[in-house]
Scaffold this motif. Structure first.
Motif, PDB file in Angstrom:
ATOM      1  N   VAL A   1      -2.173  11.983 -15.815  1.00 51.81           N
ATOM      2  CA  VAL A   1      -0.572  11.794 -15.411  1.00 51.81           C
ATOM      3  C   VAL A   1      -0.435  10.451 -15.198  1.00 51.81           C
ATOM      4  CG1 VAL A   1       0.974  12.684 -14.022  1.00 51.81           C
ATOM      5  CG2 VAL A   1      -0.254  14.379 -14.894  1.00 51.81           C
ATOM      6  N   GLY A   2      -0.970   9.786 -14.135  1.00 54.51           N
ATOM      7  CA  GLY A   2      -0.937   8.519 -14.086  1.00 54.51           C
ATOM      8  C   GLY A   2      -0.782   7.520 -15.111  1.00 54.51           C
ATOM      9  N   GLY A   3      -1.836   7.765 -16.144  1.00 56.51           N
ATOM     10  CA  GLY A   3      -2.074   6.824 -17.185  1.00 56.51           C
ATOM     11  C   GLY A   3      -0.989   7.308 -18.195  1.00 56.51           C
ATOM     12  N   ALA A   4      -0.594   8.366 -18.318  1.00 58.28           N
ATOM     13  CA  ALA A   4       0.712   8.844 -19.244  1.00 58.28           C
ATOM     14  C   ALA A   4       1.809   8.113 -18.516  1.00 58.28           C
ATOM     15  CB  ALA A   4       0.911  10.167 -19.098  1.00 58.28           C
ATOM     16  N   SER A   5       1.940   8.016 -17.469  1.00 57.89           N
ATOM     17  CA  SER A   5       3.205   7.432 -16.866  1.00 57.89           C
ATOM     18  C   SER A   5       3.251   5.837 -16.964  1.00 57.89           C
ATOM     19  CB  SER A   5       3.355   7.449 -15.366  1.00 57.89           C
ATOM     20  OG  SER A   5       3.221   8.978 -15.126  1.00 57.89           O
ATOM     21  N   GLY A   6       1.952   5.441 -16.930  1.00 57.43           N
ATOM     22  CA  GLY A   6       1.731   3.806 -17.263  1.00 57.43           C
ATOM     23  C   GLY A   6       1.976   3.441 -18.701  1.00 57.43           C
ATOM     24  N   MET A   7       1.821   4.624 -19.701  1.00 51.50           N
ATOM     25  CA  MET A   7       1.994   4.674 -21.055  1.00 51.50           C
ATOM     26  C   MET A   7       3.600   4.401 -21.206  1.00 51.50           C
ATOM     27  SD  MET A   7       0.279   6.484 -24.001  1.00 51.50           S
ATOM     28  CE  MET A   7       0.927   8.106 -23.679  1.00 51.50           C
ATOM     29  N   VAL A   8       4.233   5.141 -20.654  1.00 53.71           N
ATOM     30  CA  VAL A   8       5.664   5.468 -21.017  1.00 53.71           C
ATOM     31  C   VAL A   8       6.258   4.187 -20.266  1.00 53.71           C
ATOM     32  CG1 VAL A   8       7.700   6.796 -20.214  1.00 53.71           C
ATOM     33  CG2 VAL A   8       5.640   7.877 -20.989  1.00 53.71           C
ATOM     34  N   GLY A   9       5.963   4.069 -19.116  1.00 53.02           N
ATOM     35  CA  GLY A   9       6.840   2.574 -18.531  1.00 53.02           C
ATOM     36  C   GLY A   9       6.494   1.355 -19.246  1.00 53.02           C
ATOM     37  N   GLY A  10       5.187   1.143 -19.711  1.00 53.39           N
ATOM     38  CA  GLY A  10       4.822  -0.116 -20.583  1.00 53.39           C
ATOM     39  C   GLY A  10       5.551  -0.057 -21.744  1.00 53.39           C
ATOM     40  N   GLY A  11       5.506   0.946 -22.456  1.00 52.99           N
ATOM     41  CA  GLY A  11       6.354   1.061 -23.829  1.00 52.99           C
ATOM     42  C   GLY A  11       7.904   0.844 -23.427  1.00 52.99           C
ATOM     43  N   ALA A  12       8.605   1.133 -22.462  1.00 55.09           N
ATOM     44  CA  ALA A  12       9.882   1.063 -22.006  1.00 55.09           C
ATOM     45  C   ALA A  12      10.217  -0.307 -21.779  1.00 55.09           C
ATOM     46  CB  ALA A  12      10.164   1.901 -21.010  1.00 55.09           C
ATOM     47  N   PHE A  13       9.162  -0.961 -20.934  1.00 56.81           N
ATOM     48  CA  PHE A  13       9.351  -2.429 -20.402  1.00 56.81           C
ATOM     49  C   PHE A  13       9.268  -3.236 -21.778  1.00 56.81           C
ATOM     50  CE2 PHE A  13       7.333  -6.314 -19.341  1.00 56.81           C
ATOM     51  CZ  PHE A  13       8.181  -6.879 -18.465  1.00 56.81           C
ATOM     52  N   GLU A  14       8.501  -2.863 -22.641  1.00 58.46           N
ATOM     53  CA  GLU A  14       8.266  -3.971 -23.554  1.00 58.46           C
ATOM     54  C   GLU A  14       9.352  -3.662 -24.627  1.00 58.46           C
ATOM     55  OE1 GLU A  14       6.630  -6.529 -24.520  1.00 58.46           O
ATOM     56  OE2 GLU A  14       5.117  -6.470 -22.953  1.00 58.46           O
ATOM     57  N   TYR A  15       9.948  -2.448 -24.832  1.00 60.45           N
ATOM     58  CA  TYR A  15      10.947  -2.371 -25.710  1.00 60.45           C
ATOM     59  C   TYR A  15      12.186  -2.841 -25.347  1.00 60.45           C
ATOM     60  CZ  TYR A  15      15.144  -0.468 -27.957  1.00 60.45           C
ATOM     61  OH  TYR A  15      16.276  -0.250 -28.740  1.00 60.45           O
ATOM     62  N   VAL A  16      12.398  -2.860 -23.972  1.00 62.31           N
ATOM     63  CA  VAL A  16      13.474  -3.830 -23.516  1.00 62.31           C
ATOM     64  C   VAL A  16      13.435  -5.330 -23.421  1.00 62.31           C
ATOM     65  CG1 VAL A  16      14.869  -4.227 -21.306  1.00 62.31           C
ATOM     66  CG2 VAL A  16      14.477  -1.798 -21.903  1.00 62.31           C
ATOM     67  N   ARG A  17      12.103  -5.804 -23.301  1.00 63.30           N
ATOM     68  CA  ARG A  17      11.907  -7.179 -23.474  1.00 63.30           C
ATOM     69  C   ARG A  17      12.035  -7.707 -24.868  1.00 63.30           C
ATOM     70  NH1 ARG A  17       6.084  -9.634 -21.663  1.00 63.30           N
ATOM     71  NH2 ARG A  17       6.631 -11.835 -21.923  1.00 63.30           N
ATOM     72  N   SER A  18      11.619  -6.921 -25.700  1.00 64.39           N
ATOM     73  CA  SER A  18      11.318  -7.232 -27.046  1.00 64.39           C
ATOM     74  C   SER A  18      12.641  -7.343 -27.798  1.00 64.39           C
ATOM     75  CB  SER A  18      10.270  -6.798 -27.838  1.00 64.39           C
ATOM     76  OG  SER A  18       8.726  -7.199 -27.078  1.00 64.39           O
ATOM     77  N   ALA A  19      13.166  -5.945 -27.664  1.00 69.36           N
ATOM     78  CA  ALA A  19      14.433  -5.483 -28.590  1.00 69.36           C
ATOM     79  C   ALA A  19      15.395  -6.560 -28.402  1.00 69.36           C
ATOM     80  CB  ALA A  19      14.524  -4.124 -28.301  1.00 69.36           C
ATOM     81  N   TYR A  20      15.738  -6.862 -27.261  1.00 69.50           N
ATOM     82  CA  TYR A  20      16.760  -7.911 -26.673  1.00 69.50           C
ATOM     83  C   TYR A  20      16.720  -9.259 -26.681  1.00 69.50           C
ATOM     84  CZ  TYR A  20      18.855  -3.166 -26.219  1.00 69.50           C
ATOM     85  OH  TYR A  20      19.297  -1.874 -26.405  1.00 69.50           O
ATOM     86  N   SER A  21      15.475  -9.634 -27.076  1.00 73.65           N
ATOM     87  CA  SER A  21      14.957 -11.113 -27.139  1.00 73.65           C
ATOM     88  C   SER A  21      15.152 -11.942 -28.638  1.00 73.65           C
ATOM     89  CB  SER A  21      13.664 -11.450 -26.866  1.00 73.65           C
ATOM     90  OG  SER A  21      13.247 -10.923 -25.456  1.00 73.65           O
TER      91      SER A  21
END
Length: 172
Positions: A65-85
């Protein structure tokens, strides 16, 4: 020849770069939280409930569950970081990441560890946990073990990965 013009469309290239970073962020998030969750959960369970609350099933469930949470959080962080750069900055980051052999090697060790322990954990703890927790939790612990083995090899003086010269990005 007109079909090749679409290959160099800036919006499509930016979307592909963003997708690359989302996948990479999900991988790195999974690795990080798979590494941090077992000791944090163990400390939390021991301090809150005592040793009687800690079991193999609960530890494995917390790990995946922790790994899945990290996966969702990491993907969301990179989406926000990359899509709006700026697309050019994202392109430079992608080229740098594609040629980062240390990161690629860490991902490889993590993947190998996840696959091995996803198979070995059910074999070792078959009667002590749910099958889903055994497989997914074993993969999470294996990912952490693979990541630790990569960093252990790097610290112990293993030959560093070869440095590959990156191509320069030109703006036309």
């Amino acid at each position: 020849m007109a079909d090749n013009v679409d290959l160099f469309d800036t919006a499509k290239a930016h979307a592909a770069d963003t997708e690359f970073f989302i996948r990479r962020g999900m991988t790195k998030g999974y690795q990080l939280l798979s590494l941090l969750t077992p000791p944090l959960y163990t400390a939390f369970a021991n301090s809150r409930y005592g040793r009687s609350h800690l079991s193999v099933n609960r530890l494995l469930r917390a790990t995946w569950v922790g790994g899945a949470s990290g996966m969702v959080g990491g993907g969301a962080f990179e989406y926000v970081r990359s899509a709006y750069s700026d697309p050019q900055n994202v392109r430079k980051r992608r080229i740098k990441a594609a040629y980062d052999t240390d990161s690629i090697r860490a991902d490889d060790h993590s993947t190998i560890g996840a696959i091995l322990l996803a198979v070995f954990t059910p074999a070792l703890f078959w009667k002590r946990a749910n099958a889903v927790n055994l497989i997914l939790g074993g993969a999470g612990i294996g990912s952490a073990v693979g990541l630790l083995s990569h960093y252990g090899r790097s610290i112990s003086g293993d030959a560093p990965p070869p440095v590959i010269p990156r191509p320069e990005v030109t703006h036309e």
